[in-house]
Structure formats: C-alpha cells, structure tokens
Design a protein around this motif. Structure first.
Motif, PDB file in Angstrom:
ATOM      1  N   ARG A 199      39.546   5.066   9.983  1.00  0.00           N
ATOM      2  CA  ARG A 199      38.188   5.027   9.441  1.00  0.00           C
ATOM      3  C   ARG A 199      37.192   5.826  10.275  1.00  0.00           C
ATOM      4  N   ARG A 200      37.347   5.806  11.594  1.00  0.00           N
ATOM      5  CA  ARG A 200      36.372   6.445  12.478  1.00  0.00           C
ATOM      6  C   ARG A 200      36.967   6.636  13.866  1.00  0.00           C
ATOM      7  N   LEU A 201      36.289   7.441  14.661  1.00  0.00           N
ATOM      8  CA  LEU A 201      36.605   7.559  16.072  1.00  0.00           C
ATOM      9  C   LEU A 201      36.170   6.280  16.776  1.00  0.00           C
ATOM     10  N   ASP A 202      37.025   5.726  17.623  1.00  0.00           N
ATOM     11  CA  ASP A 202      36.677   4.481  18.294  1.00  0.00           C
ATOM     12  C   ASP A 202      36.298   4.694  19.750  1.00  0.00           C
ATOM     13  N   HIS A 203      37.192   5.296  20.546  1.00  0.00           N
ATOM     14  CA  HIS A 203      36.867   5.492  21.963  1.00  0.00           C
ATOM     15  C   HIS A 203      37.697   6.618  22.545  1.00  0.00           C
ATOM     16  N   VAL A 204      37.293   7.064  23.734  1.00  0.00           N
ATOM     17  CA  VAL A 204      38.022   8.075  24.488  1.00  0.00           C
ATOM     18  C   VAL A 204      38.305   7.506  25.872  1.00  0.00           C
ATOM     19  N   ASN A 205      39.561   7.625  26.309  1.00  0.00           N
ATOM     20  CA  ASN A 205      39.972   7.145  27.626  1.00  0.00           C
ATOM     21  C   ASN A 205      40.301   8.353  28.495  1.00  0.00           C
ATOM     22  N   PHE A 206      39.469   8.577  29.513  1.00  0.00           N
ATOM     23  CA  PHE A 206      39.655   9.694  30.433  1.00  0.00           C
ATOM     24  C   PHE A 206      40.453   9.264  31.654  1.00  0.00           C
ATOM     25  N   LEU A 207      41.280  10.169  32.181  1.00  0.00           N
ATOM     26  CA  LEU A 207      41.865   9.992  33.498  1.00  0.00           C
ATOM     27  C   LEU A 207      40.907  10.604  34.516  1.00  0.00           C
ATOM     28  N   HIS A 238      43.734  10.496  29.019  1.00  0.00           N
ATOM     29  CA  HIS A 238      44.739   9.476  28.790  1.00  0.00           C
ATOM     30  C   HIS A 238      44.989   9.339  27.290  1.00  0.00           C
ATOM     31  N   HIS A 239      43.945   9.039  26.516  1.00  0.00           N
ATOM     32  CA  HIS A 239      44.130   9.010  25.066  1.00  0.00           C
ATOM     33  C   HIS A 239      42.811   9.042  24.316  1.00  0.00           C
ATOM     34  N   VAL A 240      42.913   9.411  23.043  1.00  0.00           N
ATOM     35  CA  VAL A 240      41.818   9.306  22.081  1.00  0.00           C
ATOM     36  C   VAL A 240      42.223   8.243  21.074  1.00  0.00           C
ATOM     37  N   ALA A 241      41.290   7.338  20.722  1.00  0.00           N
ATOM     38  CA  ALA A 241      41.594   6.232  19.816  1.00  0.00           C
ATOM     39  C   ALA A 241      40.796   6.344  18.525  1.00  0.00           C
ATOM     40  N   LEU A 242      41.476   6.104  17.409  1.00  0.00           N
ATOM     41  CA  LEU A 242      40.847   6.057  16.098  1.00  0.00           C
ATOM     42  C   LEU A 242      41.039   4.674  15.513  1.00  0.00           C
ATOM     43  N   ALA A 243      39.994   4.154  14.887  1.00  0.00           N
ATOM     44  CA  ALA A 243      39.991   2.776  14.401  1.00  0.00           C
ATOM     45  C   ALA A 243      40.462   2.683  12.962  1.00  0.00           C
ATOM     46  N   THR A 244      41.241   1.646  12.695  1.00  0.00           N
ATOM     47  CA  THR A 244      41.650   1.316  11.327  1.00  0.00           C
ATOM     48  C   THR A 244      40.887   0.083  10.861  1.00  0.00           C
ATOM     49  N   ASP A 245      40.932  -0.157   9.557  1.00  0.00           N
ATOM     50  CA  ASP A 245      40.282  -1.344   9.014  1.00  0.00           C
ATOM     51  C   ASP A 245      40.993  -2.624   9.439  1.00  0.00           C
ATOM     52  N   PHE A 252      47.085  -2.531  18.899  1.00  0.00           N
ATOM     53  CA  PHE A 252      47.257  -1.109  19.183  1.00  0.00           C
ATOM     54  C   PHE A 252      48.605  -0.565  18.766  1.00  0.00           C
ATOM     55  N   LEU A 253      48.629   0.763  18.620  1.00  0.00           N
ATOM     56  CA  LEU A 253      49.840   1.551  18.498  1.00  0.00           C
ATOM     57  C   LEU A 253      49.548   2.898  19.154  1.00  0.00           C
ATOM     58  N   TYR A 254      50.433   3.322  20.059  1.00  0.00           N
ATOM     59  CA  TYR A 254      50.259   4.607  20.747  1.00  0.00           C
ATOM     60  C   TYR A 254      51.347   5.573  20.311  1.00  0.00           C
ATOM     61  N   VAL A 255      50.922   6.775  19.925  1.00  0.00           N
ATOM     62  CA  VAL A 255      51.852   7.834  19.551  1.00  0.00           C
ATOM     63  C   VAL A 255      51.408   9.129  20.237  1.00  0.00           C
ATOM     64  N   TRP A 256      52.285  10.111  20.240  1.00  0.00           N
ATOM     65  CA  TRP A 256      51.931  11.436  20.748  1.00  0.00           C
ATOM     66  C   TRP A 256      51.849  12.394  19.569  1.00  0.00           C
ATOM     67  N   GLU A 257      50.696  13.036  19.416  1.00  0.00           N
ATOM     68  CA  GLU A 257      50.583  14.044  18.360  1.00  0.00           C
ATOM     69  C   GLU A 257      51.420  15.266  18.776  1.00  0.00           C
ATOM     70  N   PRO A 258      51.692  16.204  17.844  1.00  0.00           N
ATOM     71  CA  PRO A 258      52.628  17.292  18.137  1.00  0.00           C
ATOM     72  C   PRO A 258      52.279  18.135  19.361  1.00  0.00           C
ATOM     73  N   GLY A 259      51.008  18.213  19.726  1.00  0.00           N
ATOM     74  CA  GLY A 259      50.625  18.977  20.914  1.00  0.00           C
ATOM     75  C   GLY A 259      50.875  18.246  22.206  1.00  0.00           C
ATOM     76  N   GLY A 260      51.139  16.930  22.138  1.00  0.00           N
ATOM     77  CA  GLY A 260      51.427  16.144  23.333  1.00  0.00           C
ATOM     78  C   GLY A 260      50.333  15.192  23.750  1.00  0.00           C
ATOM     79  N   ASN A 261      49.168  15.241  23.104  1.00  0.00           N
ATOM     80  CA  ASN A 261      48.097  14.308  23.446  1.00  0.00           C
ATOM     81  C   ASN A 261      48.433  12.913  22.929  1.00  0.00           C
ATOM     82  N   ARG A 262      48.131  11.893  23.747  1.00  0.00           N
ATOM     83  CA  ARG A 262      48.344  10.511  23.336  1.00  0.00           C
ATOM     84  C   ARG A 262      47.215  10.082  22.397  1.00  0.00           C
TER      85      ARG A 262
END
Length: 317
Positions: free
Chosen positions: A152-160, A218-225, A258-268
């Motif tokens: 639905r939307r961007l939720d948060h960004v986790n920086f190292l 570390h990761h970018v998070a997107l929110a679901t309903d 949560f669910l964590y996956v890696w997109e094809p470029g390698g970003n979590r």
C-alpha cells in the motif's frame, strides 16, 4: 520524550534504490509487489504504491552495484522546511537546493553523519490515477490492485551505520525525530535505534554496520493492509524464485509482522504489517532491549538468521 522539533517532518516520502539489473528490479516491484511504473528518466524508473498520495514511492536507478540512493522526507509546512534546513546547515551537512527531482518542488539535499543521502521538501506533485486505475473510492489514490503483495505504501527505511550514536544524535537533534525503541549492548553501546516522525511506531532506523562501513542499507520496508497479504506474498515469491530470507513471522521489537526477501539487485526488502500499533503518548519512554533479550529471537521464537546480521548493500567482500 519528544524533541522540540518533533512534527517538523511529516513522513518519509520516497526512497531511491541502486541496482545493477534495473529492469529486473522494476519487474519485481511491478509484477510481484503490485506497484505501477509511472515515469522514466535517464537511468531511473519510478514506481508507485497504490495508496501513496505522492507521485512516486520508489525510484529505481541503474548502478554497478546495489545500495540505497537518496531518501526523501516531506516537511510538515514551508516554515518547518526552513527550520530544518537551517538546522542541517548549522550541522554542516547540507549540499544545497535542487529543483530537478521528479514530482517534487524545491528539495534541500543533505547527508546524515554516516553519508546516507537525503532530501527535504514541502512542495509535491500529487498522484492522479489514469482512467484505467481510477479507484472506486475517492479517498484512496489508485484502484486496489488485488494481486501479488498488494503493498500500500512505503513504511520505513533501515540504514546501516558505522556510528549509530552520531547518526542518532543527528536524527533527534537536527531533524527532530523521536526514538521509540533501541538495542543496547552489554557494554552500554547503542546497536540499533528506531525513530518516528509521526504517530507511527517508527519511520527511520539505524543499525550498527558489522563491517564498520558507511552509507549502506539494511532494508527498505513496504506496508501491506493485512498479515494475509504477506502470507500470500510468500507463495508469490516462492513461485517466482525470489530469495526469501526469513519469515513470515512477528518481530519482538515494534511487534511488526514481517517477511524479508532480496529483490533481483540484491537489496533486502521487507513486507511489513504493524497492525494498529501507534505511539500516541506525548511522553513516550524509549523501550530498551538487551543482548540477552534479543538472543531469544523473534516474538514467537524464530531465531534471527545469520545473513540478517551479515548482508547489507552495497555488498562488501
């Protein structure tokens, strides 16, 4: 305790991801996450989540390696923008104004103490759905996609970060965010800290970089309903051959499903659902987690896997 400047930032507006396979990363967000491509410009592809009121949600930019580009924050008002720009300039971390950002008015560009690029703006172009994607309900940005992960939307960004306390001081003292939860080591060092700029439990996170590197993601998070969207997404990713790193499960910290996956470029990428959990107390006291408490794993006992502590982008050999 809320910083004096709390609420000068309204929310995290959009984030840029670097990838060496931009078309594949684009297909991940569009085909599996149910986002829409809305613009192309140079080496960048812009995609939009269905209930984001702004013009785009994620900017995908082709680079030789994965990582995070610029994270944009929307100020709460023109006056708030001026106040935060003055504070950033006083901190010596500003790089100046830009009017070249797609969908945005004048944006003040800067970096946090760890080198993560950011931008602060107020004027923005609102998303207008095409006839094909016009919603039945006028109070949402676009038609409900009903497929894939339905983010639905961007939720948060986790920086190292190489220096979490320095980044933390900037986030609270200069940007006016408030800390909600943190991890403190047995030696008394802050290993991770969660920040909110709104009533949400968190919007921006800093986690200690185990390699001592600067400016990584570390990761970018997107929110679901719903949680069910995440459960279905796990099957969608399984069939598509996407690397599922960990989950579905529930975090102990912040109680996020949560669910964590890696997109094809390698970003979590995280798919997350925090339910109705909000931070409404004006005098909220930061929740501190110890090493021993974290060693217990996630809320329902799932142990944190090794790659969660060792994978960040760009990857460093």
């Amino acid at each position: 305790m809320r910083p004096a400047a709390f609420r000068d930032i309204a929310h995290v507006g959009s984030v840029e991801l670097f990838t060496s396979v931009p078309e594949e990363t684009r297909d991940f967000f569009v085909d599996l996450m149910a986002m829409k491509e809305v613009h192309r410009e140079g080496d960048s592809i812009y995609v939009h989540a269905w209930d984001d009121y702004e013009r785009h949600t994620v900017k995908i930019t082709g680079r030789d390696r994965a990582g995070v580009g610029r994270t944009f924050l929307r100020a709460a008002s023109p006056e708030a923008l001026r106040r935060r720009v003055a504070a950033i300039e006083e901190a010596g971390l500003g790089t100046g104004w830009s009017e070249a950002e797609f969908g945005l008015g004048p944006a003040y560009l800067f970096a946090d103490p760890d080198g993560h690029e950011m931008g602060l703006y107020y004027e923005t172009e609102r998303y207008v759905a095409t006839e094909e994607h016009r919603p039945s309900l006028k109070n949402q940005a676009s038609a409900f996609p009903g497929r894939g992960a339905n983010v639905r939307r961007l939720d948060h960004v986790n920086f190292l970060a190489s220096d979490v306390p320095a980044a933390s001081a900037f986030m609270s003292g200069t940007l006016g965010a408030r800390a909600t939860e943190q991890i403190v080591t047995d030696e008394g060092e802050t290993a991770a800290i969660w920040y909110s700029v709104s009533d949400k439990s968190y919007d921006l996170v800093y986690t200690s970089d185990w390699l001592g590197a600067r400016g990584r993601l570390h990761h970018v998070a997107l929110a679901t309903d719903t949680r069910e969207d995440i459960l279905r997404a796990a099957d969608v990713f399984l069939e598509a051959g996407v690397h599922i790193e960990t989950g579905p499960h529930k975090h102990a910290i912040q109680q996020t499903f949560f669910l964590y996956v890696w997109e094809p470029g390698g970003n979590r990428i995280e798919l997350c659902n925090a339910g109705a959990r909000l931070i409404l107390a004006p005098d909220w006291e930061v929740i501190t987690w110890t090493q021993a408490e974290r060693a217990k794993g996630q809320a329902w006992g799932l142990k944190t896997i090794e790659s969660f502590h060792t994978h960040g982008t760009p990857v460093i050999d």
